[in-house]
Enzyme design. Structure first.
Site, mmCIF file in Angstrom:
data_model
loop_
_atom_site.group_PDB
_atom_site.id
_atom_site.type_symbol
_atom_site.label_atom_id
_atom_site.label_comp_id
_atom_site.label_asym_id
_atom_site.label_seq_id
_atom_site.Cartn_x
_atom_site.Cartn_y
_atom_site.Cartn_z
ATOM 1 N N HIS A 57 0.840 -1.204 0.000
ATOM 2 C CA HIS A 57 0.000 0.000 0.000
ATOM 3 C C HIS A 57 0.875 1.254 0.000
ATOM 4 O O HIS A 57 0.686 2.161 -0.824
ATOM 5 C CB HIS A 57 -0.906 -0.031 1.239
ATOM 6 C CG HIS A 57 -1.760 1.181 1.422
ATOM 7 N ND1 HIS A 57 -3.134 1.139 1.322
ATOM 8 C CD2 HIS A 57 -1.452 2.473 1.724
ATOM 9 C CE1 HIS A 57 -3.623 2.344 1.539
ATOM 10 N NE2 HIS A 57 -2.626 3.177 1.796
ATOM 11 N N GLU A 58 1.845 1.294 0.917
ATOM 12 C CA GLU A 58 2.715 2.471 1.008
ATOM 13 C C GLU A 58 3.658 2.563 -0.194
ATOM 14 O O GLU A 58 3.962 3.656 -0.683
ATOM 15 C CB GLU A 58 3.516 2.434 2.312
ATOM 16 C CG GLU A 58 2.670 2.406 3.578
ATOM 17 C CD GLU A 58 1.723 3.585 3.698
ATOM 18 O OE1 GLU A 58 1.945 4.613 3.029
ATOM 19 O OE2 GLU A 58 0.746 3.487 4.455
ATOM 20 N N HIS A 61 1.842 4.236 -3.052
ATOM 21 C CA HIS A 61 1.848 5.697 -2.913
ATOM 22 C C HIS A 61 3.185 6.272 -3.396
ATOM 23 O O HIS A 61 3.226 7.229 -4.175
ATOM 24 C CB HIS A 61 1.654 6.082 -1.442
ATOM 25 C CG HIS A 61 0.247 5.995 -0.954
ATOM 26 N ND1 HIS A 61 -0.820 6.568 -1.618
ATOM 27 C CD2 HIS A 61 -0.271 5.433 0.173
ATOM 28 C CE1 HIS A 61 -1.929 6.340 -0.935
ATOM 29 N NE2 HIS A 61 -1.629 5.656 0.147
#
Length: 268
Positions: A57-58, A61
C-alpha cells in the site's frame, strides 16, 4: 547519484523479504495442516500477509509519487518496501496489526511522506492518493479469486477461511481509505479539486477527523452498517458470511469459541 545508488534505493529490503518468507511458510503450514495448532498458523499467516499488504500500500503511494515528480521517495527508502523506513512505523504497521487482533478491522496504516509541491497536476495528486487503497482492492481480488472463480476444490478449509478473513481486512481497509475524510486517502483524491479556501479550512481537522471516524465505528449501529457493507462486497466476490466468520474465529485462536470445532471439522 549514479546507477549504483539508484539501484540501492529501489532494492527490496531483507526486512520485507523476511515478512514474505513468514507468510509463505505459515501459509504452507495452514494448507498442509502441518501445524499442531491450525489457529496459530492462521494467525501468523494472516498477520504476515496483512503486513505485506500494508507495505505494498505504502509502496504504491511512493512509486506513483516518483512517477508524478517526487524524486525524493527513493532516498527516503520508500521504494525498498521496508516498513521501518516509513514516517511513522508505529502507525503504519503496529497499530493496524493491533486493530486486526482486537477487532478484525483493516485499519489504514500510517504514511510515507510525499513532497506534494514537487508534483504538478491535479490528476497526478489524485492518483498518488488513490494508489494505496487500489492496492488493497487488488489484494482483495487476489484473495477472493478462488471463490469467484469457483476454484475451491482441493483447497483445505483452514486455508480457505484464512483467505476469507484476509479478504475482509482488505475490503474494510479499502472502504475506510476511500472515505472522503481529511487524513484518509479518499480525501487526498478529491483535495486537489477543492478550492484553496476549503482546503485551508479543512487542513487543521485532519487528525481529529480520523479519530472521529474510528470513534464512530465503536458505535454499534455505525459498526453494523460498515461491516454490512464489507460483507456485501465479499458476498459479491463469492465469499460467504460463514467463511469470514470461521476465518476470524480461527485467527483469534486464543479465545474460547464454540465455532472453533465447527470451523476445523471436516465438512461435506
Amino acid at each position: 547519484m549514479g546507477p549504483q545508488g539508484v539501484r540501492g534505493e529501489r532494492q527490496i529490503s531483507s526486512v520485507f523479504l523476511g515478512i514474505v518468507a513468514v507468510m509463505a511458510v505459515t501459509g504452507w503450514a495452514v494448507w498442509t495442516g502441518y501445524a499442531a495448532s491450525p489457529g496459530l498458523a492462521v494467525f501468523l499467516f494472516v498477520t504476515s500477509a496483512w503486513v505485506v499488504s500494508l507495505c505494498l500500500h505504502e509502496y504504491a503511494h511512493a512509486r506513483t509519487a516518483l512517477h508524478g515528480g517526487d524524486i525524493t521517495v527513493g532516498a527516503k527508502g520508500y521504494l525498498t518496501l521496508n516498513p521501518l523506513k516509513y514516517t511513522h512505523a508505529l502507525l503504519s504497521i503496529v497499530l493496524p496489526v493491533v486493530f486486526v487482533i482486537l477487532g478484525g478491522l483493516g485499519l489504514p496504516g500510517g504514511a510515507v511522506y510525499i513532497e506534494r509541491d514537487r508534483i504538478r497536476g491535479r490528476w497526478k495528486h489524485s492518483l498518488v492518493s488513490a494508489a494505496g487503497p487500489l492496492t488493497n482492492v487488488a489484494f482483495a481480488v487476489v484473495c477472493t479469486a478462488p471463490f469467484w472463480l469457483d476454484a475451491l476444490d482441493g483447497v483445505p478449509l483452514p486455508f480457505r477461511f484464512a483467505l476469507a478473513f484476509l479478504a475482509l481486512l482488505q475490503v474494510s481497509a479499502a472502504i475506510l481509505n476511500f472515505l472522503p475524510v481529511p487524513g484518509l486517502d479518499g480525501y487526498g483524491i478529491i483535495e486537489p479539486w477543492l478550492s484553496h479556501r476549503v482546503r485551508r479550512e479543512l487542513a487543521p481537522l485532519a487528525p481529529f477527523a480520523l479519530i472521529g471516524v474510528f470513534a464512530l465505528l465503536w458505535i454499534p449501529e455505525v459498526n453494523a452498517v460498515f461491516f454490512d457493507a464489507v460483507r456485501g462486497v465479499l458476498r459479491a466476490l463469492g465469499v460467504s458470511d460463514v467463511e469470514t466468520y470461521c476465518g476470524r474465529d480461527l485467527y483469534r485462536f486464543w479465545q474460547d469459541s464454540d465455532g472453533f470445532f465447527f470451523c476445523t471439522a471436516p465438512q461435506d
